[in-house]
Design an enzyme around this catalytic site. Structure first.
Site, PDB file in Angstrom:
ATOM      1  N   ARG A 147       8.549   0.734  -1.628  1.00 26.65           N
ATOM      2  CA  ARG A 147       7.709  -0.640  -1.747  1.00 26.65           C
ATOM      3  C   ARG A 147       7.045  -0.767  -3.052  1.00 26.65           C
ATOM      4  NH1 ARG A 147       2.560  -2.424   2.132  1.00 26.65           N
ATOM      5  NH2 ARG A 147       1.478  -1.921   0.021  1.00 26.65           N
ATOM      6  N   TYR A 159      -3.688  -7.525  -2.959  1.00 23.16           N
ATOM      7  CA  TYR A 159      -3.262  -6.451  -1.700  1.00 23.16           C
ATOM      8  C   TYR A 159      -2.432  -5.455  -2.386  1.00 23.16           C
ATOM      9  CZ  TYR A 159      -0.794  -4.442   1.723  1.00 23.16           C
ATOM     10  OH  TYR A 159       0.046  -3.450   2.596  1.00 23.16           O
ATOM     11  N   ASP A 210       5.541  -6.372   0.574  1.00 20.34           N
ATOM     12  CA  ASP A 210       4.984  -6.894   1.737  1.00 20.34           C
ATOM     13  C   ASP A 210       4.224  -7.937   1.235  1.00 20.34           C
ATOM     14  OD1 ASP A 210       2.956  -7.060   3.818  1.00 20.34           O
ATOM     15  OD2 ASP A 210       2.494  -4.870   3.727  1.00 20.34           O
ATOM     16  N   HIS A 212       2.098  -9.696   3.159  1.00 20.28           N
ATOM     17  CA  HIS A 212       0.748  -9.403   4.049  1.00 20.28           C
ATOM     18  C   HIS A 212       0.194 -10.818   4.626  1.00 20.28           C
ATOM     19  CE1 HIS A 212      -2.662  -6.807   4.813  1.00 20.28           C
ATOM     20  NE2 HIS A 212      -1.745  -5.930   4.909  1.00 20.28           N
ATOM     21  N   GLU A 236       8.218  -8.139   4.129  1.00 27.06           N
ATOM     22  CA  GLU A 236       7.284  -7.864   5.157  1.00 27.06           C
ATOM     23  C   GLU A 236       6.378  -8.804   5.425  1.00 27.06           C
ATOM     24  OE1 GLU A 236       6.134  -3.893   4.773  1.00 27.06           O
ATOM     25  OE2 GLU A 236       4.237  -4.304   5.835  1.00 27.06           O
ATOM     26  N   GLU A 262       3.737  -4.622  12.439  1.00 24.37           N
ATOM     27  CA  GLU A 262       2.452  -3.965  12.097  1.00 24.37           C
ATOM     28  C   GLU A 262       1.117  -4.163  12.926  1.00 24.37           C
ATOM     29  OE1 GLU A 262       1.816  -3.521   7.731  1.00 24.37           O
ATOM     30  OE2 GLU A 262       0.140  -4.415   8.079  1.00 24.37           O
ATOM     31  N   ARG A 283       8.295  -3.672  13.055  1.00 21.25           N
ATOM     32  CA  ARG A 283       7.533  -2.446  12.425  1.00 21.25           C
ATOM     33  C   ARG A 283       6.089  -2.236  13.374  1.00 21.25           C
ATOM     34  NH1 ARG A 283       4.759  -3.294   8.330  1.00 21.25           N
ATOM     35  NH2 ARG A 283       4.874  -1.227   7.488  1.00 21.25           N
ATOM     36  N   GLU A 339       7.725   3.711   7.159  1.00 23.22           N
ATOM     37  CA  GLU A 339       6.750   3.866   5.934  1.00 23.22           C
ATOM     38  C   GLU A 339       6.126   5.024   6.126  1.00 23.22           C
ATOM     39  OE1 GLU A 339       3.430   1.294   6.452  1.00 23.22           O
ATOM     40  OE2 GLU A 339       3.057   0.854   4.428  1.00 23.22           O
ATOM     41  N   TRP A 402      -5.988 -12.061   5.028  1.00 23.49           N
ATOM     42  CA  TRP A 402      -5.856 -10.887   4.044  1.00 23.49           C
ATOM     43  C   TRP A 402      -4.686 -10.298   4.241  1.00 23.49           C
ATOM     44  CZ3 TRP A 402      -5.813  -5.664   4.904  1.00 23.49           C
ATOM     45  CH2 TRP A 402      -5.911  -4.762   3.835  1.00 23.49           C
TER      46      TRP A 402
END
Ligand code: GCO
Ligand code: MG
Length: 402
Positions: A147, A159, A210, A212, A236, A262, A283, A339, A402
């Site tokens: 990643r 991030y 990602d 995020h 992601e 996630e 995920r 991951e 975030w």
């Protein structure tokens, strides 16, 4: 086989972890991860006040019945705190069942479907040159998938970047750190990073990124299409997970695969995305999605729609969660990727385990149960420290995801 005791252990060997340990009348023990980053004590209290008192005297072998009892029986269903608490009980009971059977849990789930669990590592750096070094480092360790996250020019922090590179830890302050975010700077920068990574490492290494949860659907569509030349395995969390219909728009505009989940806690959070084939990888994790019992249900549902797993494995999920995740990863038919962020040596010492990394794969423990434990004496040496995840603001001060 009755449960005689259940105790909640909160420890901070560099970061906070909550662990449930269940003990049976025969002295068999099982562990479950109950860590919810930045909200650890909420789960500890949920367990201590509302779950532990119900466990004493229950039959430890009745995993499904206990799951339904805690889920349906609470009336107030779902949500991260509840599902993390249920997950911890469920995971600990699978650990006990495996120990009693004398088999690693994956044997009880149908046995191995593959030789090893392909993992991806995190190449993080402030700038492109730094990230090329990091990708080289992971590729040298044998990783087949990496990643890639870098700082964005003009933004003081980003991030995925910062601190110790092998042990990235975003929950860094008792009162959240504030970051500043600009989507336009980000969208201009990211394709330049992946162009350099592909030029340097060629076509074989699998690359991931990602976002995020920070983009709108049309921004995510643009990111996906701008990354198509670099053949990513996934982007992601392109948009906030609440916005499930937004994924339809992303799909209309790009063939870059999408991974999400996630922050999902149940099959109900995943259902629309899976059934409409709006995502390629789901995920969700053992710890935040109701344990081995419920995550298996999510993965089975995904398998019907050719969606693969890609479980979250950040450092805020303890080695107990990783040990359990690997038991599922090795057994399910639709495994995609796992991951893997390494834990610090202090964390590894508090949670002795026998899963192991070799040449791009993690291998689950061969011991009966999950093959992981908590050393409660060591854990006691690391008292809880309040730590929260950062808050994000746009350049004009507006609070952003975030
Ligand atoms: C990941 C995640 C993490 C989360 C963290 C929050 O893909 O690994 O996005 O970096 O931010 O787990 O607790
Ligand atoms: Mg993520």
């Amino acid at each position: 086989m009755r449960i005689t005791e259940a105790r909640v252990v909160v420890t901070c060997p560099g970061r906070n972890f909550v662990t449930l340990k269940i003990v049976t009348e025969d002295g068999v023990t099982g562990v479950g991860d109950a860590t919810l980053n930045g909200r650890e004590l909420a789960v500890a209290a949920y367990l201590d006040d509302h779950v532990v008192p119900l466990l004493a005297g229950r039959d430890a072998s009745r995993i499904e019945d206990t799951w339904q009892y805690l889920y349906r029986g609470a009336y107030w269903r779902r949500g991260p705190v509840t599902m993390t608490a249920i997950a911890a009980v469920d995971t600990a009971l699978w650990d006990i069942k495996g120990k009693v059977a004398g088999l690693p849990v994956y044997q009880l789930l149908g046995g191995r479907s593959r030789e090893g669990v392909t993992v991806y590592g995190h190449a993080n750096a402030e700038d492109v040159d730094g990230v090329l070094d990091e990708v080289a480092h992971y590729s040298g360790l044998g990783y087949r998938a990496v990643r890639v996250q870098t700082g964005v020019p003009g933004l003081a922090s980003t991030y995925g970047v910062g601190g110790d590179r092998m042990f990235y830890e975003p929950a860094d302050a008792a009162v959240p750190t504030e970051n500043v975010w600009s989507t336009s700077r980000y969208l201009q920068h990211v394709p330049t990073v992946f162009r350099r990574v592909r030029e340097e490492f060629g076509p074989r290494l699998r690359l991931l990124h990602d976002a995020h949860h920070r983009l709108t659907p049309i921004e995510a569509a643009r990111l996906g299409s701008s990354l198509e030349p670099y053949d990513l395995t996934w982007i992601e969390d392109p948009v906030p997970a609440e916005l499930q219909s937004g994924y339809r728009l992303i799909r209309q505009h790009t063939t870059t695969p999408v991974a999400v989940g996630e922050v999902f806690n149940s099959v109900w959070d995943c259902k629309q995305l899976i059934e409409e084939q709006l995502v390629d990888y789901i995920r969700a994790t053992v710890v935040h999605a109701g344990g081995i019992t419920h995550l298996r249900r999510i993965f089975d549902h995904a398998a019907l729609h050719d969606v693969r797993s890609g479980s979250h494995g950040a450092t805020d999920l303890s080695p107990v969660c990783m040990a359990a995740a690997l038991q599922l990863d090795i057994s399910i038919p639709n495994f995609g990727l796992q991951e893997y962020m390494r834990h610090t040596p202090e964390t590894d010492a508090v949670f002795p385990h026998t899963y192991r990394y070799e040449g791009g794969y993690l291998h689950p423990s061969q011991e009966p149960g999950l093959g992981v434990d908590i050393d409660e004496e060591r854990a006691a040496a690391f008292p809880y420290r309040p730590a929260q995840l950062p808050v994000n603001r746009l350049e004009d001060g507006t609070v952003h995801h975030w």
